[in-house]
Scaffold this active site. Structure first.
Site, PDB file in Angstrom:
ATOM      1  N   ASP A   8       0.863  -1.186   0.000  1.00 55.46           N
ATOM      2  CA  ASP A   8       0.000   0.000   0.000  1.00 55.46           C
ATOM      3  C   ASP A   8       0.898   1.233   0.000  1.00 55.46           C
ATOM      4  OD1 ASP A   8      -2.001  -1.809   0.224  1.00 55.46           O
ATOM      5  OD2 ASP A   8      -2.684  -1.219   2.215  1.00 55.46           O
ATOM      6  N   ASP A 129     -15.264  -3.792  -1.676  1.00 53.78           N
ATOM      7  CA  ASP A 129     -14.912  -3.523  -0.291  1.00 53.78           C
ATOM      8  C   ASP A 129     -16.202  -3.423   0.495  1.00 53.78           C
ATOM      9  OD1 ASP A 129     -12.360  -3.408  -1.270  1.00 53.78           O
ATOM     10  OD2 ASP A 129     -12.307  -1.229  -1.400  1.00 53.78           O
TER      11      ASP A 129
END
Length: 243
Positions: A8, A129
């Site tokens: 990330d 998500d």
């Protein structure tokens, strides 16, 4: 099942978040490129890159770095975060990325999703998500009205071949993936499912492998040393499900 170690990225640096909270970020290494090379050395099948600045702002903020990573390592890389236009998709796929993940764009812009699949086929994945069973967008900062199984079926109907499922409540917690939701998802659609969020150790890798999902994305577990990436990759090669 393949293992996709995750990197990330915020401000060109490799970070980890807790439950998607930008305020709780922790830098996990010197450079994104160094980490990617380490993942390559231990035999990763795929590298999962996320542009967190992009996810929040809807722009390709770390794009140069991401393309550098993809063109430096021999491992295929996928990218998610802030990809909202056909130009963004083409930009990455023409610069060494193997797969592009659409999140918010898949919820809000179905015309784009359809066009992208028509043009790039299985190089397009969709990230779902979820919070309490519903799909969220915009770096998890907004909710949608989509129940996750309905969303998955709709994506399948549109020709999406890979779905990345994240239960936000599990992400970065190391408390284990949401096996129940993953099982229901696997029963509902026949697309590739990649599980993301909550993986802590080999028991979670084994459980996901038993469920026979396509892939498992793991980040925090590797950086927290609760999971040996090499061991996880080896395990999946030895316990391979033949379809």
């Amino acid at each position: 099942m393949i293992i996709l170690p995750a990197i990330d990225i915020i401000d060109q640096a490799p970070v980890r978040l807790y439950q998607g909270d930008y305020g709780k970020k922790e830098v996990v290494g010197d450079s994104v490129l160094t980490i990617a090379k380490q993942f390559e050395q231990v035999g990763a099948d795929y590298i999962h890159l996320v542009d967190l600045d992009g996810a929040k702002e809807g722009s390709k903020k770390n794009a140069n770095l991401i393309c550098e990573v993809a063109s430096t390592v021999s491992v295929p890389c996928e990218i998610g975060g802030g990809i909202r236009t056909m130009e963004d998709i083409t930009y990455y796929l023409e610069r060494g990325l193997s797969r592009v993940i659409l999140g918010t764009a898949a919820i809000h812009d179905q015309a784009l999703l359809k066009a992208a699949i028509q043009k790039y086929g299985d190089k397009i994945a969709v990230g779902m998500d979820c919070k309490n069973g519903y799909v969220c967008g915009a770096g998890w900062l907004e909710d949608s009205e989509y129940y996750y199984l309905d969303f998955a079926k709709e994506m399948e109907n549109l020709g999406v071949q890979t779905l990345i499922f994240t239960d936000i409540s599990k992400d970065g917690t190391l408390q284990g993936p949401n096996m129940n939701m993953l099982k229901q998802l696997k029963d509902a659609v026949s697309v590739h499912i990649t599980a993301s969020g909550g993986i802590r150790d080999m028991s979670h890798i084994a459980a996901l492998n038993d469920l026979d999902v396509y892939g498992a994305i793991t980040g925090k577990a590797i950086y927290s040393d609760t999971l040996d990436l090499k061991e996880a990759i080896q395990y999946c090669k030895e316990h391979h499900h033949v379809d």
